[in-house]
Design a protein around this motif. Structure first.
Motif, PDB file in Angstrom:
ATOM      1  N   ARG A 148      -1.805   3.372 -13.001  1.00 57.40           N
ATOM      2  CA  ARG A 148      -1.247   2.707 -11.820  1.00 57.40           C
ATOM      3  C   ARG A 148      -1.105   3.637 -10.616  1.00 57.40           C
ATOM      4  O   ARG A 148      -0.933   3.168  -9.488  1.00 57.40           O
ATOM      5  N   ILE A 149      -1.146   4.943 -10.839  1.00 57.67           N
ATOM      6  CA  ILE A 149      -0.856   5.888  -9.763  1.00 57.67           C
ATOM      7  C   ILE A 149      -1.755   5.697  -8.540  1.00 57.67           C
ATOM      8  O   ILE A 149      -1.255   5.633  -7.404  1.00 57.67           O
ATOM      9  N   PRO A 150      -3.097   5.600  -8.665  1.00 59.19           N
ATOM     10  CA  PRO A 150      -3.925   5.440  -7.457  1.00 59.19           C
ATOM     11  C   PRO A 150      -3.518   4.229  -6.623  1.00 59.19           C
ATOM     12  O   PRO A 150      -3.447   4.310  -5.382  1.00 59.19           O
ATOM     13  N   GLY A 151      -3.250   3.102  -7.275  1.00 60.34           N
ATOM     14  CA  GLY A 151      -2.832   1.911  -6.550  1.00 60.34           C
ATOM     15  C   GLY A 151      -1.493   2.083  -5.865  1.00 60.34           C
ATOM     16  O   GLY A 151      -1.277   1.586  -4.742  1.00 60.34           O
ATOM     17  N   LEU A 152      -0.579   2.791  -6.507  1.00 58.97           N
ATOM     18  CA  LEU A 152       0.735   3.028  -5.908  1.00 58.97           C
ATOM     19  C   LEU A 152       0.623   3.934  -4.685  1.00 58.97           C
ATOM     20  O   LEU A 152       1.319   3.724  -3.681  1.00 58.97           O
ATOM     21  N   LEU A 153      -0.254   4.934  -4.752  1.00 56.64           N
ATOM     22  CA  LEU A 153      -0.464   5.811  -3.597  1.00 56.64           C
ATOM     23  C   LEU A 153      -1.071   5.028  -2.435  1.00 56.64           C
ATOM     24  O   LEU A 153      -0.692   5.230  -1.273  1.00 56.64           O
ATOM     25  N   ASP A 154      -2.004   4.138  -2.756  1.00 57.21           N
ATOM     26  CA  ASP A 154      -2.581   3.290  -1.707  1.00 57.21           C
ATOM     27  C   ASP A 154      -1.515   2.395  -1.088  1.00 57.21           C
ATOM     28  O   ASP A 154      -1.489   2.199   0.142  1.00 57.21           O
ATOM     29  N   ALA A 155      -0.636   1.847  -1.934  1.00 57.65           N
ATOM     30  CA  ALA A 155       0.419   0.973  -1.433  1.00 57.65           C
ATOM     31  C   ALA A 155       1.383   1.727  -0.519  1.00 57.65           C
ATOM     32  O   ALA A 155       1.819   1.202   0.511  1.00 57.65           O
ATOM     33  N   LEU A 156       1.710   2.960  -0.886  1.00 55.72           N
ATOM     34  CA  LEU A 156       2.583   3.772  -0.040  1.00 55.72           C
ATOM     35  C   LEU A 156       1.968   3.961   1.346  1.00 55.72           C
ATOM     36  O   LEU A 156       2.659   3.889   2.361  1.00 55.72           O
ATOM     37  N   ALA A 157       0.666   4.223   1.381  1.00 53.79           N
ATOM     38  CA  ALA A 157      -0.008   4.455   2.663  1.00 53.79           C
ATOM     39  C   ALA A 157      -0.116   3.181   3.485  1.00 53.79           C
ATOM     40  O   ALA A 157       0.162   3.176   4.699  1.00 53.79           O
ATOM     41  N   GLU A 158      -0.497   2.082   2.834  1.00 52.84           N
ATOM     42  CA  GLU A 158      -0.785   0.853   3.564  1.00 52.84           C
ATOM     43  C   GLU A 158       0.475   0.077   3.947  1.00 52.84           C
ATOM     44  O   GLU A 158       0.558  -0.482   5.044  1.00 52.84           O
ATOM     45  N   GLN A 159       1.458   0.049   3.052  1.00 54.86           N
ATOM     46  CA  GLN A 159       2.631  -0.789   3.279  1.00 54.86           C
ATOM     47  C   GLN A 159       3.812  -0.030   3.863  1.00 54.86           C
ATOM     48  O   GLN A 159       4.649  -0.610   4.553  1.00 54.86           O
ATOM     49  N   ASP A 160       3.888   1.277   3.542  1.00 53.42           N
ATOM     50  CA  ASP A 160       5.055   2.056   3.952  1.00 53.42           C
ATOM     51  C   ASP A 160       4.719   3.184   4.924  1.00 53.42           C
ATOM     52  O   ASP A 160       5.617   3.920   5.334  1.00 53.42           O
ATOM     53  N   GLN A 161       3.437   3.321   5.257  1.00 51.98           N
ATOM     54  CA  GLN A 161       2.974   4.398   6.151  1.00 51.98           C
ATOM     55  C   GLN A 161       3.416   5.774   5.643  1.00 51.98           C
ATOM     56  O   GLN A 161       3.764   6.667   6.426  1.00 51.98           O
ATOM     57  N   LEU A 162       3.420   5.923   4.323  1.00 54.41           N
ATOM     58  CA  LEU A 162       3.745   7.202   3.686  1.00 54.41           C
ATOM     59  C   LEU A 162       2.476   7.706   2.995  1.00 54.41           C
ATOM     60  O   LEU A 162       2.168   7.329   1.867  1.00 54.41           O
TER      61      LEU A 162
END
Length: 251
Positions: free
Chosen positions: A23-37
């Motif tokens: 799940r880690i790659p998807g979570l990193l993508d989510a941080l960038a796309e949804q949280d600008q982190l």
């Protein structure tokens, strides 16, 4: 000033068979796309984590599930480096267990403390089999108000998923507390599920696996909190030389 992208060490023995790892790659993508982190993440095998300088330049350390690790010493070194150097740290599942073990040995002075899964024949088992396995379990966690855990989660109660069969030996609670470790989350029966270090910029660990929260399309609040701490650490690290130069010129 534009700050560098924070570098995060994902410490663990990466395996497609470990659901949290997948799940880690998807979570990193989510941080960038949804949280600008946006994070620059590197997997560090436990065999490498204990090498001198292995974690130099990182803005956060995430000790992931997947124990028993190939190198217990490497996992403990990752915890110690983050703790002693003020690097934001998140430990999940096995990361929680080894954060306890490192603290017991290096801070509490219990030099023969062991993890019961790896050393079932030895006496000082700080981590022991749970009375009921939490593999595949989901349950409520009560969070202590006013703690880092509450700030990270934004709540005093949360529903979380587990995949573990080992936890903290309650016989060591008082000694760990006396040396500064705070237990800021419990299940409904009072069993410890979250720990933190109040004097550290960001040091948080959970026996549950926030990687398994939801469907994996949005990062769990604890993961977002680690990412935000990494951003702050990177900003501070970049600003420090400028502050030092200004102080030198003004001297």
């Amino acid at each position: 000033m534009t700050y560098l992208t924070p570098r995060v060490a994902l410490v663990g023995d990466r395996s497609p068979a470990v659901r949290s790892h997948a799940r880690i790659p998807g979570l990193l993508d989510a941080l960038a796309e949804q949280d600008q982190l946006v994070l620059d993440a590197y997997w560090i095998p436990t065999e490498d984590a204990g090498a001198p300088g292995a974690l130099d330049g990182f803005d956060a350390v995430w000790l992931l599930p997947g124990s028993p690790y190939r190198s217990e010493a490497g996992a403990l070194a990752a915890v110690r480096t983050a703790r002693e150097c003020g690097i934001p740290f998140l430990g999940t599942c096995g990361g929680f267990q080894h954060a306890v073990l490192e603290y017991a040995r290096d801070v509490c002075g219990i030099t023969d403390a062991v993890h019961g899964e790896e050393h079932p024949d030895l006496d000082q088992q700080v981590i022991v089999p749970l009375s009921c396995s939490l593999v595949g379990h989901e349950g409520a966690v009560e969070i202590t108000p006013g703690t880092l855990a509450e700030r990270a989660l934004g709540a005093t109660r949360t529903q979380e998923r587990y995949h573990c069969a080992y936890g903290l030996n309650a016989d060591y609670l008082d000694r760990l507390r006396a040396h500064g470790l705070r237990f800021s989350g419990t299940d409904e029966s009072g069993q410890v599920r979250v720990l933190e270090l109040p004097e550290h910029p960001f040091f948080l660990a959970s026996l549950f696996q926030p990687e398994l929260s939801g469907d994996g399309t949005r990062a769990h609040p604890m993961i977002r909190a680690l990412a935000a701490a990494a951003v702050a650490h990177a900003a501070d690290a970049e600003q420090a030389p400028a502050d030092a130069e200004e102080a030198r010129v003004g001297a």
